[in-house]
Design a protein around this motif. Structure first.
Motif, PDB file in Angstrom:
ATOM      1  N   UNK A  33       1.955   7.571  -6.227  1.00 27.45           N
ATOM      2  CA  UNK A  33       1.041   8.615  -6.688  1.00 27.45           C
ATOM      3  C   UNK A  33       1.336   9.947  -6.014  1.00 27.45           C
ATOM      4  N   UNK A  34       1.918   9.902  -4.789  1.00 24.96           N
ATOM      5  CA  UNK A  34       2.207  11.157  -4.098  1.00 24.96           C
ATOM      6  C   UNK A  34       3.382  11.909  -4.720  1.00 24.96           C
ATOM      7  N   UNK A  35       4.397  11.145  -5.126  1.00 26.04           N
ATOM      8  CA  UNK A  35       5.615  11.784  -5.615  1.00 26.04           C
ATOM      9  C   UNK A  35       5.786  11.550  -7.109  1.00 26.04           C
ATOM     10  N   UNK A  36       4.676  11.544  -7.836  1.00 26.64           N
ATOM     11  CA  UNK A  36       4.761  11.118  -9.229  1.00 26.64           C
ATOM     12  C   UNK A  36       5.737  11.972 -10.032  1.00 26.64           C
ATOM     13  N   UNK A  37       6.082  13.168  -9.515  1.00 24.09           N
ATOM     14  CA  UNK A  37       7.052  13.994 -10.241  1.00 24.09           C
ATOM     15  C   UNK A  37       8.483  13.520 -10.003  1.00 24.09           C
ATOM     16  N   UNK A  38       8.690  12.915  -8.826  1.00 25.14           N
ATOM     17  CA  UNK A  38      10.052  12.593  -8.431  1.00 25.14           C
ATOM     18  C   UNK A  38      10.377  11.127  -8.719  1.00 25.14           C
ATOM     19  N   UNK A  39      10.634  10.830  -9.979  1.00 26.67           N
ATOM     20  CA  UNK A  39      10.840   9.453 -10.406  1.00 26.67           C
ATOM     21  C   UNK A  39      11.930   8.748  -9.609  1.00 26.67           C
ATOM     22  N   UNK A  40      13.026   9.441  -9.385  1.00 29.00           N
ATOM     23  CA  UNK A  40      14.160   8.800  -8.725  1.00 29.00           C
ATOM     24  C   UNK A  40      13.774   8.298  -7.336  1.00 29.00           C
ATOM     25  N   UNK A  41      13.010   9.132  -6.623  1.00 25.64           N
ATOM     26  CA  UNK A  41      12.619   8.724  -5.273  1.00 25.64           C
ATOM     27  C   UNK A  41      11.667   7.523  -5.320  1.00 25.64           C
ATOM     28  N   UNK A  42      10.773   7.533  -6.293  1.00 28.77           N
ATOM     29  CA  UNK A  42       9.862   6.396  -6.431  1.00 28.77           C
ATOM     30  C   UNK A  42      10.659   5.127  -6.683  1.00 28.77           C
ATOM     31  N   UNK A  43      11.631   5.239  -7.582  1.00 28.44           N
ATOM     32  CA  UNK A  43      12.418   4.057  -7.917  1.00 28.44           C
ATOM     33  C   UNK A  43      13.182   3.547  -6.688  1.00 28.44           C
ATOM     34  N   UNK A  44      13.759   4.476  -5.929  1.00 29.72           N
ATOM     35  CA  UNK A  44      14.496   4.062  -4.738  1.00 29.72           C
ATOM     36  C   UNK A  44      13.557   3.390  -3.744  1.00 29.72           C
ATOM     37  N   UNK A  61       0.835  -1.193   0.000  1.00 27.89           N
ATOM     38  CA  UNK A  61       0.000   0.000   0.000  1.00 27.89           C
ATOM     39  C   UNK A  61       0.873   1.247   0.000  1.00 27.89           C
ATOM     40  N   UNK A  62       1.939   1.198   0.793  1.00 30.18           N
ATOM     41  CA  UNK A  62       2.854   2.323   0.869  1.00 30.18           C
ATOM     42  C   UNK A  62       3.505   2.618  -0.466  1.00 30.18           C
ATOM     43  N   UNK A  63       3.947   1.579  -1.146  1.00 26.69           N
ATOM     44  CA  UNK A  63       4.602   1.761  -2.445  1.00 26.69           C
ATOM     45  C   UNK A  63       3.645   2.419  -3.429  1.00 26.69           C
ATOM     46  N   UNK A  64       2.433   1.893  -3.477  1.00 21.53           N
ATOM     47  CA  UNK A  64       1.463   2.436  -4.435  1.00 21.53           C
ATOM     48  C   UNK A  64       1.136   3.885  -4.102  1.00 21.53           C
TER      49      UNK A  64
END
Lengths: 330, 287
Positions: free
Chosen positions: B246-257, B239-242
């Protein structure tokens, strides 16, 4: 599924009772003990599981049937009884019809693409190959990841002008770039690709396990006087039958219940182009507070799965299941 | 391919290896690439900046950036999601396996009216997807005050893991020779002592398999936590990942990490329990 139960002395099988030799007391547990104590033990052992199962599995399903007969937003009393109206409405809703069609399409695509792919790759990997153990580990990895993680991984990869598009450009397929998740004509196939990525490892491992169950003498004997294609087609594949039938069963049930991946990647969109029965259910039930209607959809979804399972069990699986669980555990 | 086989000289060694190792290795290579490259992209992407990724999605980190991973590892969110996932999965597993093995014992070592019917009932439970029950389950949990409560996910999760647990355990326990029970009875051990001291230790392989299955199912589940938790402090890892996505959809690098880090527990657990997971899944599904 129901195993044959051997002679059952406790249920009045008087004749089946072998008389114990004189002087030697019967020590078979389960007899000679006060029935009250036995009943106590039994209820102690069974009650927790039964209670848990009844309250959190059976009751909600029964309640779903009940709620499905009302128009209800989940709050206040159930007063607006509408009979089968919710069901009629769902079946008449073109969006729901499309959802069913999407589920069916995914199931059919799985059979047409994932099944041959799993078998073929399993056959290849079953041969002598260096690093086979590592290979199996790698192949299986996506299956271990949650659908949520898989969805986020592929959301990043499939971003417009993202790494996937760059890859296509690099190999000269620039023309085939689409809006993978935003184009209504494409999105379902994109999702199917991601699903295949995640679940193909499971198919391969399952088929490999099945191949291992085929005595190697048989395959060697076949190899003596048949081409490798012939021995595969006429010896290996038929013997792989039970495994294939189990895979088909799991694959179709999985396709009918598809939710997590699609919900995270597209929410069923754009414009319902990737809705499945389950996303439709959650969309209406939770996001629009139509608990009665959502319940009706849930019951329909369950009925579809149940009928399929029953039919499949009866026509395809019957000869495989007897004792299958015991075999599997060995 | 068939024709070359047919005309092959009779003296040739007849091993069915005509597909050729080359093709086999090529296939293996393709599989590995298709499987690993997306994961590598995520992991390496976490070492880049979003600007780098936007400029050239497929490149290697240049220079390597540690801040994404560092931020997440020092933030409370990730650890909280992880802890919640662990608590829920452990409770769900313990409850399912404890109750399931007790029921499995009763269903395999006692004879009583309705035993087979009861077993069939649990077997049919295999077909109930959680999705079907979620709406009423949600209302039920609301009524008994388990929304926004980790147990509100763990307990239903355990209930839905019961069928597969019992379906695997009962045949296993049935196969354990009755003489052992007889011997225990001669020594004066009661039924429950036999269960606890002899049957459970002997059932260890099956117990490990069902534990792994229950744990993985709970660990990966998304729908139930999605409905039960609104407050981020209760979120589980999926749930956290999903949500993070959506919260940081601008910050791709952070999502990937974040995504890469959330894969770590599952991958670690998998490499540790690989044989059990593979064996359990391929075995259990035959029920």
């Amino acid at each position: 599924m129901a195993e044959p139960v051997t002679a059952d002395p406790d249920t009045g099988g008087v004749t089946a009772e072998p008389t114990p030799p004189p002087g030697r007391p019967s020590v078979r547990p389960g007899r000679r003990r006060p029935p009250v104590r036995r009943a106590l033990e039994l209820s102690l052992l069974l009650a927790p599981a039964l209670l848990l199962f009844a309250v959190f599995v059976l009751l909600p399903i029964a309640l779903a049937v009940y709620y499905s007969l009302y128009r209800w937003n989940g709050f206040g009393p159930l007063s607006d009884f509408v009979g089968v109206e919710n069901y009629r409405r769902a079946l008449a809703d073109p969006v729901f019809d499309r959802a069913i069609w999407h589920n069916v399409l995914i199931a059919v695509l799985s059979l047409l693409i994932q099944l041959p792919l799993s078998i073929g790759l399993a056959l290849l990997l079953n041969g002598r190959i260096r690093g086979r153990a590592a290979l199996r580990l790698i192949v299986f990895t996506p299956y271990v990841l949650s659908e949520a993680v898989t969805a986020v991984v592929w959301l990043s990869i499939l971003q417009p002008n993202g790494v996937f598009d760059q890859f296509l450009t690099a190999v000269g397929l620039r023309g085939s770039i689409h809006e993978w998740l935003a184009d209504g004509d494409i999105v379902l196939y994109t999702l199917f690709g991601v699903i295949t990525w995640k679940y193909i490892g499971f198919g391969i491992i399952l088929m490999l396990a099945g191949l291992q169950g085929i005595p190697s003498e048989l395959r060697e004997a076949a190899a003596l006087d048949a081409s490798s294609w012939q021995s595969t087609r006429y010896v290996t594949l038929p013997l792989l039958g039970p495994t294939i039938r189990i895979w088909i069963f799991l694959s179709i049930i999985g396709a009918l219940q598809l939710f997590d991946l699609i919900w995270i990647m597209t929410l069923g969109g754009p414009a319902g182009a990737s809705t499945t029965m389950a996303t439709y259910l959650i969309d209406h039930g939770f996001r629009r507070y139509q608990f009665g209607y959502g319940s009706a959809v849930a019951v329909l979804l369950f009925t579809v799965c149940f009928l399929f399972a029953l039919a499949y069990q009866r026509f395809a699986l019957r000869r495989d299941t007897a004792g299958a669980v015991d075999r599997a555990m060995r | 391919m068939t024709s070359t086989a047919a005309v092959a000289p009779a003296k040739m060694p007849r091993r069915p290896r005509r597909v050729g190792p080359a093709l086999r290795y090529l296939a293996a290579l393709v599989i590995v690439a298709v499987t690993v490259v997306p994961l590598l992209f995520v992991i390496l992407g976490g070492f880049r900046t979003t600007a780098q990724i936007n400029q050239s999605p497929a490149a290697l980190p240049e220079p390597w950036v540690l801040s994404n991973y560092a931020t997440i590892l020092t933030s409370a969110d990730f650890w909280r999601f992880l802890t919640n996932s662990v608590i829920i999965a452990v409770v769900a597993t313990v409850v399912a396996v404890a109750f399931g093995s007790m029921a499995g014992f009763a269903l395999s070592h006692y004879r009583f009216a309705g035993r087979e019917a009861l077993y069939t009932l649990f077997t049919v439970g295999l077909l109930f997807p959680l999705g079907v029950a979620t709406l009423p389950l949600y209302l039920l949990l609301r009524q008994i005050g388990l929304l926004e409560n980790l147990m509100g996910v763990a307990i239903p999760q355990a209930a839905f893991s019961l069928p597969v647990t019992i379906v695997i355990l009962r045949p296993f326990m049935t196969a354990i020779p009755g003489e052992l029970a007889d011997a225990a009875a001669i020594d004066g051990a009661g039924r429950l002592t036999y269960f606890w001291r002899i049957l459970l230790p002997l059932s260890r392989p099956a117990l490990v398999t069902v534990s792994v299955l229950a744990f993985v199912t709970s660990w990966n589940s998304y729908l139930l936590p999605l409905l039960v938790f609104n407050d981020q402090s209760h979120f589980t890892l999926p749930l956290g990942v999903a949500t993070f996505q959506s919260q940081y959809s601008q910050d791709t690098a952070r999502i990937l990490a974040f995504t890469a880090l959330s894969m770590v527990p599952a991958l670690a657990f998998f490499s540790f329990a690989e044989r059990r997971i593979v064996g359990g899944l391929t075995g259990s599904v035959k029920g």
